[in-house]
Design a protein around this motif. Structure first.
Motif, mmCIF file in Angstrom:
data_model
loop_
_atom_site.group_PDB
_atom_site.id
_atom_site.type_symbol
_atom_site.label_atom_id
_atom_site.label_comp_id
_atom_site.label_asym_id
_atom_site.label_seq_id
_atom_site.Cartn_x
_atom_site.Cartn_y
_atom_site.Cartn_z
ATOM 1 N N LEU A 121 0.844 -1.201 0.000
ATOM 2 C CA LEU A 121 0.000 0.000 0.000
ATOM 3 C C LEU A 121 0.879 1.251 0.000
ATOM 4 O O LEU A 121 1.859 1.328 0.738
ATOM 5 C CB LEU A 121 -0.911 -0.001 1.234
ATOM 6 N N LEU A 156 -6.310 3.522 5.339
ATOM 7 C CA LEU A 156 -6.422 2.073 5.496
ATOM 8 C C LEU A 156 -7.190 1.755 6.775
ATOM 9 O O LEU A 156 -7.031 2.437 7.791
ATOM 10 C CB LEU A 156 -5.015 1.455 5.579
ATOM 11 N N ARG A 171 -16.311 0.828 2.549
ATOM 12 C CA ARG A 171 -16.774 1.011 1.174
ATOM 13 C C ARG A 171 -17.392 2.378 0.950
ATOM 14 O O ARG A 171 -17.150 3.032 -0.055
ATOM 15 C CB ARG A 171 -17.811 -0.042 0.830
ATOM 16 N N PRO A 224 -9.409 1.505 1.584
ATOM 17 C CA PRO A 224 -9.053 0.078 1.539
ATOM 18 C C PRO A 224 -9.171 -0.587 2.916
ATOM 19 O O PRO A 224 -8.881 0.032 3.938
ATOM 20 C CB PRO A 224 -7.606 0.068 1.040
ATOM 21 N N TYR A 225 -9.600 -1.829 2.894
ATOM 22 C CA TYR A 225 -9.933 -2.561 4.120
ATOM 23 C C TYR A 225 -9.195 -3.891 4.104
ATOM 24 O O TYR A 225 -9.429 -4.724 3.227
ATOM 25 C CB TYR A 225 -11.462 -2.745 4.134
ATOM 26 N N LEU A 226 -8.290 -4.043 5.053
ATOM 27 C CA LEU A 226 -7.449 -5.243 5.158
ATOM 28 C C LEU A 226 -7.932 -6.101 6.323
ATOM 29 O O LEU A 226 -7.843 -5.692 7.481
ATOM 30 C CB LEU A 226 -5.980 -4.812 5.349
ATOM 31 N N CYS A 279 -14.332 -6.586 2.150
ATOM 32 C CA CYS A 279 -12.907 -6.284 2.362
ATOM 33 C C CYS A 279 -12.199 -6.265 1.010
ATOM 34 O O CYS A 279 -12.653 -6.868 0.039
ATOM 35 C CB CYS A 279 -12.269 -7.314 3.289
ATOM 36 N N ASP A 280 -11.091 -5.545 0.960
ATOM 37 C CA ASP A 280 -10.313 -5.436 -0.279
ATOM 38 C C ASP A 280 -9.133 -6.378 -0.269
ATOM 39 O O ASP A 280 -8.646 -6.797 -1.324
ATOM 40 C CB ASP A 280 -9.824 -3.996 -0.450
ATOM 41 N N LEU A 281 -8.643 -6.662 0.921
ATOM 42 C CA LEU A 281 -7.464 -7.516 1.104
ATOM 43 C C LEU A 281 -7.760 -8.417 2.280
ATOM 44 O O LEU A 281 -8.369 -7.975 3.261
ATOM 45 C CB LEU A 281 -6.238 -6.639 1.411
ATOM 46 N N ARG A 301 -8.595 -7.858 -3.902
ATOM 47 C CA ARG A 301 -9.716 -7.494 -4.772
ATOM 48 C C ARG A 301 -9.183 -6.965 -6.106
ATOM 49 O O ARG A 301 -8.225 -6.192 -6.135
ATOM 50 C CB ARG A 301 -10.591 -6.448 -4.083
ATOM 51 N N TRP A 317 -7.925 -3.547 -6.906
ATOM 52 C CA TRP A 317 -6.677 -3.107 -6.271
ATOM 53 C C TRP A 317 -5.446 -3.646 -6.960
ATOM 54 O O TRP A 317 -4.340 -3.147 -6.770
ATOM 55 C CB TRP A 317 -6.668 -3.515 -4.797
ATOM 56 N N LEU A 354 -1.777 -1.855 -6.754
ATOM 57 C CA LEU A 354 -0.890 -2.342 -5.705
ATOM 58 C C LEU A 354 0.312 -3.061 -6.288
ATOM 59 O O LEU A 354 0.181 -4.101 -6.922
ATOM 60 C CB LEU A 354 -1.633 -3.302 -4.777
#
Ligand SMILES: *Cc1c(COP(=O)(O)O)cnc(C)c1O
Length: 397
Positions: free
Chosen positions: A98, A157, A181, A186-188, A207-209, A230, A233, A237
């Protein structure tokens, strides 16, 4: 929640290790079921006889099956999955990719895993990111209202541990996802303890990751894990560490990054482990995650109730929703001693160390906790025996 629908007998027949001892350390490493271990051994045996590269070509299909199984488990595309050697590696691969800069804020839940925290702290020193802890609600789960108020345009994040290593708590991952969202942050998600224990759907959670490990509730082999990224991303990334599997050399001075999540992998890997993790995921799916969740939760609920009836025992599990991990301490005796006495009677439990979930331990001033982490193949008879041995250990020196 009904206990009798689950075919416990079959699950025990397929778990060769469960007759020798009572394994309540599934959050540490579960017992592998026979098909998983057979796949692991079978693949290694072939390597012994035929050579690693030759077997890799021959077993291309079972190797590829890992990605399909993982995608099915998480409800995502096969191109959004990377094979990793641990959940920590997967988490770090995502985190260090990130593009965080000085002054960027990272919101982190109270149940965050210690290993993730070390990486986050390093980047506060190295890069100057700002770590902001989201408080717990009264119940002990993440306070999503507080989370919402902490969001501003510096937040880059959100990190959440779905189920902490050392507590029965299940965080409301999907509620956090809705907030992430709606703000485009971004949501890990650390799903290390939830994969294989309850349904984890990345679309539902948002979640994105996401990271997970093989050896815990998924019942795969050690040294295996996975990363979900996701698709949206993947374009932005760039992994912190590249190699010629993640990117193709297009000339002596140029390379082209892979378009899928395998840009987070290295070429060399534990092939037997990858095949066996695929088998483990398929095996978990064959039981059905909602059925596994019911079974695991009801066993743990029963254990908590019975523990609360014992004088001097304090159950430390928090949260409105609780899972198969049961944590507690006894006023009479340190957890280390209890764990040893249980082990002598062939009962496997584990200790919750400070570093498992440092914020939680810090906040509630818990002593070292004992953790009994249950899986679907554990039985009520085992719970009974466990309580008997525990009761004796509490009185004896
Ligand atoms: C065990 C655990 C990890 C680390 O998994 P490894 O595969 O050992 O790296 C991460 N997060 C949580 C919540 C865990 O319980």
């Amino acid at each position: 929640m009904t206990m009798n629908k689950f075919n416990v007998e079959r699950s025990r027949c397929e778990t060769r290790g469960c007759g020798n001892h009572i394994h309540f350390n599934n959050a540490g490493a579960s017992l592998m079921p026979a098909p998983v271990c057979d796949a692991l051994h079978g693949y290694t045996k072939q390597e012994e006889m035929e050579g690693g590269y030759e077997v890799m070509n021959k077993q291309a299909e079972p190797l590829e099956n890992f990605y399909r199984a993982a995608a099915k488990l998480l409800n995502c595309g096969t191109d959004e999955i990377a094979f990793c050697d641990s959940a920590s590696r997967a988490w770090a691969s995502a985190f260090y990719a990130l593009p965080l800069r000085a002054g960027d804020r990272v919101l982190v839940g109270n149940a965050e895993y210690g290993s993730n925290l070390v990486a986050l702290l390093q980047q506060t020193k190295r890069v100057g990111i700002e770590l902001v802890r989201v408080p717990d609600a009264e119940s002990g789960q993440i306070d999503t209202a507080a989370l919402e108020t902490l969001i501003d345009n510096r937040v880059m994040l959100i990190c959440l541990t779905h189920i902490p290593s050392g507590n029965g708590l299940v965080n409301p991952a999907a509620e956090v996802g809705r907030i992430a969202r709606s703000h485009g942050i971004p949501y890990l998600l650390d799903a290390c303890q939830s994969l294989g224990q309850l349904p984890v759907d990345v679309e539902e959670i948002g979640c994105d990751l996401l990271c997970g490990t093989g050896r815990k509730y998924l019942r795969g082999p050690r040294g295996t894990g996975l990363l979900y990224v996701r698709k949206q991303w993947l374009e932005t990334l760039e992994p912190a560490l590249l190699n010629h599997h993640a990117a193709t050399l297009t000339g002596a001075n140029a390379y082209q990054l892979r378009g899928d999540a395998r840009r987070f992998e290295f070429w060399e890997r534990n092939c037997a482990g990858q095949v066996a993790l695929g088998v483990a995921i398929d095996y978990a799916l064959s039981w059905g995650l909602p059925a596994v969740e019911d079974r695991v939760k009801s066993l743990a609920k029963q254990l908590r109730q019975q523990l609360r009836d014992i004088n001097g025992i304090q159950v430390t599990d928090r949260g409105r929703e609780q899972c198969g991990i049961v944590t507690f301490f006894a006023e009479q005796k340190p957890a280390e001693q209890l764990q040893q006495q249980l082990f002598q009677q062939r009962i496997h439990t584990s200790l919750v160390d400070f570093s498992a979930n440092p914020f939680l331990v810090d906040q509630y001033h818990w002593p070292k906790l004992l953790r009994a982490s249950l899986h679907y193949y554990n039985t009520l008879e085992e719970l009974e025996y466990f309580l008997e041995v525990l009761n004796t250990a509490l009185i004896r020196n």
